[in-house]
Scaffold this motif. Structure first.
Motif, PDB file in Angstrom:
ATOM      1  N   LEU A  86       0.853  -1.181   0.000  1.00  0.00           N
ATOM      2  CA  LEU A  86       0.000   0.000   0.000  1.00  0.00           C
ATOM      3  C   LEU A  86       0.888   1.229   0.000  1.00  0.00           C
ATOM      4  O   LEU A  86       1.666   1.438   0.933  1.00  0.00           O
ATOM      5  CB  LEU A  86      -0.926  -0.002   1.224  1.00  0.00           C
ATOM      6  CG  LEU A  86      -1.904   1.150   1.364  1.00  0.00           C
ATOM      7  CD1 LEU A  86      -2.829   1.252   0.163  1.00  0.00           C
ATOM      8  CD2 LEU A  86      -2.716   1.002   2.643  1.00  0.00           C
ATOM      9  N   ARG A  87       0.789   2.002  -1.051  1.00  0.00           N
ATOM     10  CA  ARG A  87       1.576   3.224  -1.187  1.00  0.00           C
ATOM     11  C   ARG A  87       0.632   4.416  -1.237  1.00  0.00           C
ATOM     12  O   ARG A  87      -0.572   4.261  -1.167  1.00  0.00           O
ATOM     13  CB  ARG A  87       2.458   3.144  -2.428  1.00  0.00           C
ATOM     14  CG  ARG A  87       3.455   1.992  -2.314  1.00  0.00           C
ATOM     15  CD  ARG A  87       4.372   1.923  -3.493  1.00  0.00           C
ATOM     16  NE  ARG A  87       5.289   0.819  -3.319  1.00  0.00           N
ATOM     17  CZ  ARG A  87       6.571   0.952  -3.054  1.00  0.00           C
ATOM     18  NH1 ARG A  87       7.108   2.146  -2.953  1.00  0.00           N
ATOM     19  NH2 ARG A  87       7.341  -0.101  -2.907  1.00  0.00           N
ATOM     20  N   HIS A  88       1.176   5.601  -1.391  1.00  0.00           N
ATOM     21  CA  HIS A  88       0.322   6.795  -1.406  1.00  0.00           C
ATOM     22  C   HIS A  88      -0.518   6.915  -2.671  1.00  0.00           C
ATOM     23  O   HIS A  88      -1.607   7.473  -2.631  1.00  0.00           O
ATOM     24  CB  HIS A  88       1.165   8.054  -1.216  1.00  0.00           C
ATOM     25  CG  HIS A  88       1.769   8.129   0.157  1.00  0.00           C
ATOM     26  ND1 HIS A  88       1.021   8.349   1.282  1.00  0.00           N
ATOM     27  CD2 HIS A  88       3.038   7.960   0.583  1.00  0.00           C
ATOM     28  CE1 HIS A  88       1.793   8.325   2.351  1.00  0.00           C
ATOM     29  NE2 HIS A  88       3.035   8.090   1.950  1.00  0.00           N
ATOM     30  N   ALA A  89      -0.016   6.379  -3.787  1.00  0.00           N
ATOM     31  CA  ALA A  89      -0.751   6.525  -5.042  1.00  0.00           C
ATOM     32  C   ALA A  89      -0.946   5.188  -5.759  1.00  0.00           C
ATOM     33  O   ALA A  89      -1.278   5.165  -6.943  1.00  0.00           O
ATOM     34  CB  ALA A  89      -0.023   7.506  -5.954  1.00  0.00           C
ATOM     35  N   SER A  90      -0.768   4.090  -5.057  1.00  0.00           N
ATOM     36  CA  SER A  90      -1.003   2.777  -5.662  1.00  0.00           C
ATOM     37  C   SER A  90      -1.135   1.723  -4.567  1.00  0.00           C
ATOM     38  O   SER A  90      -0.753   1.956  -3.421  1.00  0.00           O
ATOM     39  CB  SER A  90       0.127   2.396  -6.620  1.00  0.00           C
ATOM     40  OG  SER A  90       1.316   2.131  -5.914  1.00  0.00           O
ATOM     41  N   PHE A  91      -1.669   0.578  -4.961  1.00  0.00           N
ATOM     42  CA  PHE A  91      -1.721  -0.568  -4.059  1.00  0.00           C
ATOM     43  C   PHE A  91      -1.571  -1.837  -4.882  1.00  0.00           C
ATOM     44  O   PHE A  91      -1.889  -1.864  -6.073  1.00  0.00           O
ATOM     45  CB  PHE A  91      -2.983  -0.573  -3.199  1.00  0.00           C
ATOM     46  CG  PHE A  91      -4.291  -0.569  -3.958  1.00  0.00           C
ATOM     47  CD1 PHE A  91      -5.006  -1.745  -4.141  1.00  0.00           C
ATOM     48  CD2 PHE A  91      -4.819   0.609  -4.453  1.00  0.00           C
ATOM     49  CE1 PHE A  91      -6.214  -1.744  -4.817  1.00  0.00           C
ATOM     50  CE2 PHE A  91      -6.027   0.623  -5.126  1.00  0.00           C
ATOM     51  CZ  PHE A  91      -6.731  -0.562  -5.312  1.00  0.00           C
ATOM     52  N   PRO A 125      -3.091  10.105 -12.750  1.00  0.00           N
ATOM     53  CA  PRO A 125      -3.246   9.379 -11.485  1.00  0.00           C
ATOM     54  C   PRO A 125      -3.485  10.352 -10.332  1.00  0.00           C
ATOM     55  O   PRO A 125      -3.176  11.548 -10.440  1.00  0.00           O
ATOM     56  CB  PRO A 125      -1.896   8.673 -11.311  1.00  0.00           C
ATOM     57  CG  PRO A 125      -1.247   8.699 -12.637  1.00  0.00           C
ATOM     58  CD  PRO A 125      -1.782   9.908 -13.355  1.00  0.00           C
ATOM     59  N   ARG A 126      -4.040   9.827  -9.267  1.00  0.00           N
ATOM     60  CA  ARG A 126      -4.251  10.631  -8.062  1.00  0.00           C
ATOM     61  C   ARG A 126      -3.782   9.830  -6.852  1.00  0.00           C
ATOM     62  O   ARG A 126      -3.543   8.636  -6.935  1.00  0.00           O
ATOM     63  CB  ARG A 126      -5.719  11.021  -7.917  1.00  0.00           C
ATOM     64  CG  ARG A 126      -6.634   9.836  -7.675  1.00  0.00           C
ATOM     65  CD  ARG A 126      -8.054  10.274  -7.340  1.00  0.00           C
ATOM     66  NE  ARG A 126      -8.913   9.142  -7.095  1.00  0.00           N
ATOM     67  CZ  ARG A 126      -8.990   8.468  -5.956  1.00  0.00           C
ATOM     68  NH1 ARG A 126      -8.250   8.810  -4.920  1.00  0.00           N
ATOM     69  NH2 ARG A 126      -9.810   7.439  -5.819  1.00  0.00           N
ATOM     70  N   ARG A 127      -3.660  10.493  -5.741  1.00  0.00           N
ATOM     71  CA  ARG A 127      -3.256   9.828  -4.505  1.00  0.00           C
ATOM     72  C   ARG A 127      -4.483   9.180  -3.858  1.00  0.00           C
ATOM     73  O   ARG A 127      -5.608   9.631  -4.038  1.00  0.00           O
ATOM     74  CB  ARG A 127      -2.624  10.840  -3.554  1.00  0.00           C
ATOM     75  CG  ARG A 127      -1.297  11.380  -4.079  1.00  0.00           C
ATOM     76  CD  ARG A 127      -0.739  12.482  -3.217  1.00  0.00           C
ATOM     77  NE  ARG A 127      -0.101  12.032  -2.003  1.00  0.00           N
ATOM     78  CZ  ARG A 127       1.131  11.523  -1.923  1.00  0.00           C
ATOM     79  NH1 ARG A 127       1.849  11.366  -3.002  1.00  0.00           N
ATOM     80  NH2 ARG A 127       1.637  11.173  -0.756  1.00  0.00           N
ATOM     81  N   LEU A 128      -4.242   8.127  -3.110  1.00  0.00           N
ATOM     82  CA  LEU A 128      -5.299   7.510  -2.325  1.00  0.00           C
ATOM     83  C   LEU A 128      -5.647   8.420  -1.153  1.00  0.00           C
ATOM     84  O   LEU A 128      -4.752   9.000  -0.526  1.00  0.00           O
ATOM     85  CB  LEU A 128      -4.832   6.160  -1.778  1.00  0.00           C
ATOM     86  CG  LEU A 128      -4.696   5.034  -2.792  1.00  0.00           C
ATOM     87  CD1 LEU A 128      -3.796   3.935  -2.244  1.00  0.00           C
ATOM     88  CD2 LEU A 128      -6.058   4.472  -3.148  1.00  0.00           C
TER      89      LEU A 128
END
Length: 146
Positions: A86-91, A125-128
């Motif tokens: 789990l990252r700030h802009a992907s999982f 893309p966007r951040r989660l």
């Protein structure tokens, strides 16, 4: 902790000439397994008040290892999903695909997808969000690599 489990039913049209689920169709079955979790009005994410997942998530990377054929015989197959990263802009989701609906059925394939939330209006893309990250951590158990 037990993985998120989805049961999907391969279709006759998913078969190749050898009577097994075609490799490209397996990727579609992986997608069908994660849809109830992330997308649509009846999804787990929607029920949790997270409608932005349905507005855009793209597959950044996909990796599949095949271990055994899946024969289309009308039965559902079991897809176990865990959160690998789990990252700030992907999982990253790991999948363990079984030849039937039981956790005791043989593993037919393991797979990994890296997914990124995407803003369709801005085309990027966007951040989660904090809420999305919490949902992923709470709803999809972390697991070892498939």
């Amino acid at each position: 902790m037990t993985p998120y489990v989805a049961l999907v039913r391969p279709r006759w049209s998913d078969m190749d000439a050898f009577g097994h689920v075609n490799h490209a169709r397996l990727v579609t079955l992986l997608e069908e397994a994660r849809v109830p979790l992330l997308f649509g009005s009846g999804s787990d994410a929607s029920s949790a008040g997270l409608s932005d997942f349905a507005k855009g998530i793209v597959v950044v990377r996909l990796h599949v290892d095949y271990r055994a054929p899946i024969v289309v015989e009308g039965q559902q197959i079991r897809v176990e999903i865990t959160l690998a990263d789990l990252r700030h802009a992907s999982f990253t989701l790991d999948y363990r695909v079984r030849t039937g609906p039981s956790e005791d059925d043989p593993v037919a394939a393991t797979a990994t997808t890296v997914l990124a939330p995407y803003n369709l209006e801005r085309g990027m893309p966007r951040r989660l969000s904090t809420t999305e990250r919490a949902f992923l951590e709470e709803r999809i158990p972390s697991g070892g690599r498939a």
